[in-house]
Write a protein that holds these residues in place. Structure first.
Motif, PDB file in Angstrom:
ATOM      1  N   LEU A   6       0.834  -1.198   0.000  1.00 40.62           N
ATOM      2  CA  LEU A   6       0.000   0.000   0.000  1.00 40.62           C
ATOM      3  C   LEU A   6       0.877   1.260   0.000  1.00 40.62           C
ATOM      4  O   LEU A   6       0.595   2.212  -0.735  1.00 40.62           O
ATOM      5  CB  LEU A   6      -0.927  -0.002   1.217  1.00 40.62           C
ATOM      6  N   GLN A  10       0.915   4.107  -2.878  1.00 38.95           N
ATOM      7  CA  GLN A  10       0.696   5.533  -2.613  1.00 38.95           C
ATOM      8  C   GLN A  10       1.811   6.377  -3.232  1.00 38.95           C
ATOM      9  O   GLN A  10       1.562   7.438  -3.781  1.00 38.95           O
ATOM     10  CB  GLN A  10       0.639   5.796  -1.103  1.00 38.95           C
ATOM     11  N   ARG A  13       1.325   6.521  -6.988  1.00 42.12           N
ATOM     12  CA  ARG A  13       0.237   7.409  -7.395  1.00 42.12           C
ATOM     13  C   ARG A  13       0.669   8.860  -7.271  1.00 42.12           C
ATOM     14  O   ARG A  13       0.331   9.687  -8.116  1.00 42.12           O
ATOM     15  CB  ARG A  13      -1.003   7.122  -6.565  1.00 42.12           C
ATOM     16  N   SER A  61     -10.222  -2.791 -14.387  1.00 41.02           N
ATOM     17  CA  SER A  61      -9.722  -3.865 -13.537  1.00 41.02           C
ATOM     18  C   SER A  61     -10.485  -5.147 -13.856  1.00 41.02           C
ATOM     19  O   SER A  61     -11.592  -5.100 -14.364  1.00 41.02           O
ATOM     20  CB  SER A  61      -9.925  -3.495 -12.065  1.00 41.02           C
ATOM     21  N   PHE A  72      -6.222 -11.347  -9.960  1.00 39.40           N
ATOM     22  CA  PHE A  72      -7.007 -10.119 -10.020  1.00 39.40           C
ATOM     23  C   PHE A  72      -6.078  -8.963 -10.364  1.00 39.40           C
ATOM     24  O   PHE A  72      -5.044  -8.766  -9.714  1.00 39.40           O
ATOM     25  CB  PHE A  72      -7.721  -9.852  -8.694  1.00 39.40           C
ATOM     26  N   ASN A  74      -5.846  -5.080 -10.479  1.00 37.41           N
ATOM     27  CA  ASN A  74      -6.486  -3.826 -10.097  1.00 37.41           C
ATOM     28  C   ASN A  74      -5.672  -2.673 -10.682  1.00 37.41           C
ATOM     29  O   ASN A  74      -4.493  -2.512 -10.381  1.00 37.41           O
ATOM     30  CB  ASN A  74      -6.606  -3.695  -8.574  1.00 37.41           C
ATOM     31  N   TYR A  76      -4.526   1.034 -11.313  1.00 34.77           N
ATOM     32  CA  TYR A  76      -4.434   2.365 -10.673  1.00 34.77           C
ATOM     33  C   TYR A  76      -3.744   3.315 -11.647  1.00 34.77           C
ATOM     34  O   TYR A  76      -2.520   3.369 -11.707  1.00 34.77           O
ATOM     35  CB  TYR A  76      -3.656   2.284  -9.363  1.00 34.77           C
TER      36      TYR A  76
ATOM     37  N   VAL B  26     -14.183  -7.654  -7.256  1.00 39.05           N
ATOM     38  CA  VAL B  26     -13.282  -8.404  -8.121  1.00 39.05           C
ATOM     39  C   VAL B  26     -13.952  -8.795  -9.441  1.00 39.05           C
ATOM     40  O   VAL B  26     -13.324  -8.812 -10.494  1.00 39.05           O
ATOM     41  CB  VAL B  26     -12.779  -9.651  -7.363  1.00 39.05           C
ATOM     42  N   VAL B  36     -15.740  -2.992 -11.168  1.00 45.08           N
ATOM     43  CA  VAL B  36     -14.659  -3.831 -10.664  1.00 45.08           C
ATOM     44  C   VAL B  36     -13.495  -2.934 -10.253  1.00 45.08           C
ATOM     45  O   VAL B  36     -13.170  -1.968 -10.948  1.00 45.08           O
ATOM     46  CB  VAL B  36     -14.215  -4.827 -11.769  1.00 45.08           C
ATOM     47  N   GLY B  37     -12.890  -3.229  -9.113  1.00 42.60           N
ATOM     48  CA  GLY B  37     -11.781  -2.415  -8.612  1.00 42.60           C
ATOM     49  C   GLY B  37     -12.219  -1.447  -7.520  1.00 42.60           C
ATOM     50  O   GLY B  37     -11.383  -0.906  -6.805  1.00 42.60           O
ATOM     51  N   LEU B 104      -5.238  -5.734   5.961  1.00 46.97           N
ATOM     52  CA  LEU B 104      -4.083  -4.907   5.603  1.00 46.97           C
ATOM     53  C   LEU B 104      -3.013  -5.216   6.641  1.00 46.97           C
ATOM     54  O   LEU B 104      -3.123  -4.793   7.787  1.00 46.97           O
ATOM     55  CB  LEU B 104      -4.471  -3.429   5.639  1.00 46.97           C
TER      56      LEU B 104
END
Lengths: 242, 105
Positions: A6, A10, A13, A61, A72, A74, A76, B26, B36-37, B104
């Motif tokens: 993460l 960050q 980005r 995504s 998966f 994703n 960004y 997902v 999605v996302g 997390l």
């Protein structure tokens, strides 16, 4: 997600670096890859690499399957921006349409009489010379730069800065004759053929546009094409990513 | 709140020493309110930011997230939205959505 992943995401980005987080849905292993930096994809299966590239281009995504595993992806991507140089008539419909399509629009024009809040309500206006303004704005891979003034004093420095940046689209308004003269000046200024070929001029797709709004449509269509169908990427449609 | 802010908030909670789970859309089938996302972050007292459905499944996702925070094991959730339920939450028609919930850590 790991806290370290993460944190890196960050940072990416903040640096406006297009990033895809790949998560193995069976093992929960995760890694960040950078579709524009092939070295970061080198050890992935070809099908996954292709899916990463297509997903990034389409801003979509999704799940990709390969060798019995499900991943998966994703996406960004940094926000889309359009820098319009010249607060001229065409800039008015272009700014409104580009905002609708999802761009943060910035208009640059050092001529104070042109770049006024009355003519461009709600749009970010910068009254600096384009070379200063573009240095500050730092066009990235998700930025389009369009020059509209016809005035070499204003357009040329903007184009010089745009060509030194990774902007995904550079376009310049002007007739073929005007554009030929412009290319000559840029050649004298030291831009090689490959750099000069990045400029779309005359700007916009050839759809017979006449009015300022129609010209804005043709410019936005060409910008969209450059974004979604980058050269060598196939059609880059959602279907490719699926 | 856009997804960028969701991750910012997740990072801030984590920084403050709070246990956090992330939920991510997902896959979707049929009509679904969030693409999605899309992401949602939950801290261990149940407060959350972001959205994975525009309202209809957030309660169940937060519930699962609290479980994920406890166990530390990711979960894959699947929700079918019937036409009647969709109507109740103001959606035009139903769909199916798969949401991954992970700690997390």
């Amino acid at each position: 997600m790991k806290a370290a992943t993460l944190a890196q995401l960050q940072r990416d980005r903040a640096a406006k670096r297009p990033t895809v987080l790949v998560t193995d849905l069976d093992s929960n292993a995760e890694r960040l890859v950078y579709p524009r930096e092939p070295a970061t994809l080198a050890d992935l299966a070809p099908a996954v690499v292709a899916a990463v590239a297509a997903a990034a281009v389409a801003d979509k995504s999704g799940v990709v399957e390969d060798g019995g595993r499900r991943y998966f992806l994703n996406v960004y991507n940094p926000p889309l921006r359009m820098i319009v140089v010249g607060a001229v008539h065409i800039a008015q419909p272009l700014a409104r349409m580009a905002a609708l399509v999802g761009y943060e629009v910035v208009i640059v024009d050092p001529r104070r009489a042109f770049a006024t809040e009355e003519r461009f309500p709600g749009v970010t206006l910068i009254g600096d010379w384009p070379d200063d303004a573009l240095t500050e704005l730092a066009p990235d891979v998700r930025t389009a730069v369009v020059t509209l003034t016809h005035d070499p004093k204003i357009d040329d420095p903007a184009l010089s800065m745009a060509l030194k940046s990774p902007a995904f689209y550079v376009g310049a308004l002007g007739s073929r004759k005007t554009h030929a003269a412009r290319l000559k000046r840029l050649e004298m200024a030291g831009f090689d053929a490959e750099a000069r070929a990045r400029i779309n001029g005359p700007v916009g797709l050839a759809i017979g546009a006449r009015s300022p709004a129609e010209i804005a449509v043709s410019i936005l269509a060409q910008v969209t094409q450059a974004l979604r169908q980058p050269v060598g990427m196939g059609s880059g449609t959602a279907a490719d990513a699926a | 709140m856009d997804d960028e802010r969701v991750l910012e908030q997740a990072a801030a909670w984590r920084e403050a020493g709070k246990p956090v789970a992330l939920a991510t859309v997902v896959q979707t089938w049929g009509s679904s309110p969030r693409p999605v996302g899309s992401q949602l972050a939950v801290q261990d007292d149940g407060t959350f930011v972001g959205s994975v459905s525009g309202g209809c499944i957030e309660g169940a996702v937060v519930h699962a997230a609290l479980d994920v925070i406890k166990t530390g094991t990711p979960q894959m959730l699947e929700f079918g939205v019937t036409n009647q339920e969709a109507w109740a939450v103001g959606l035009a028609c139903g769909g199916k959505v798969q949401v991954r919930v992970e700690p997390l850590d």
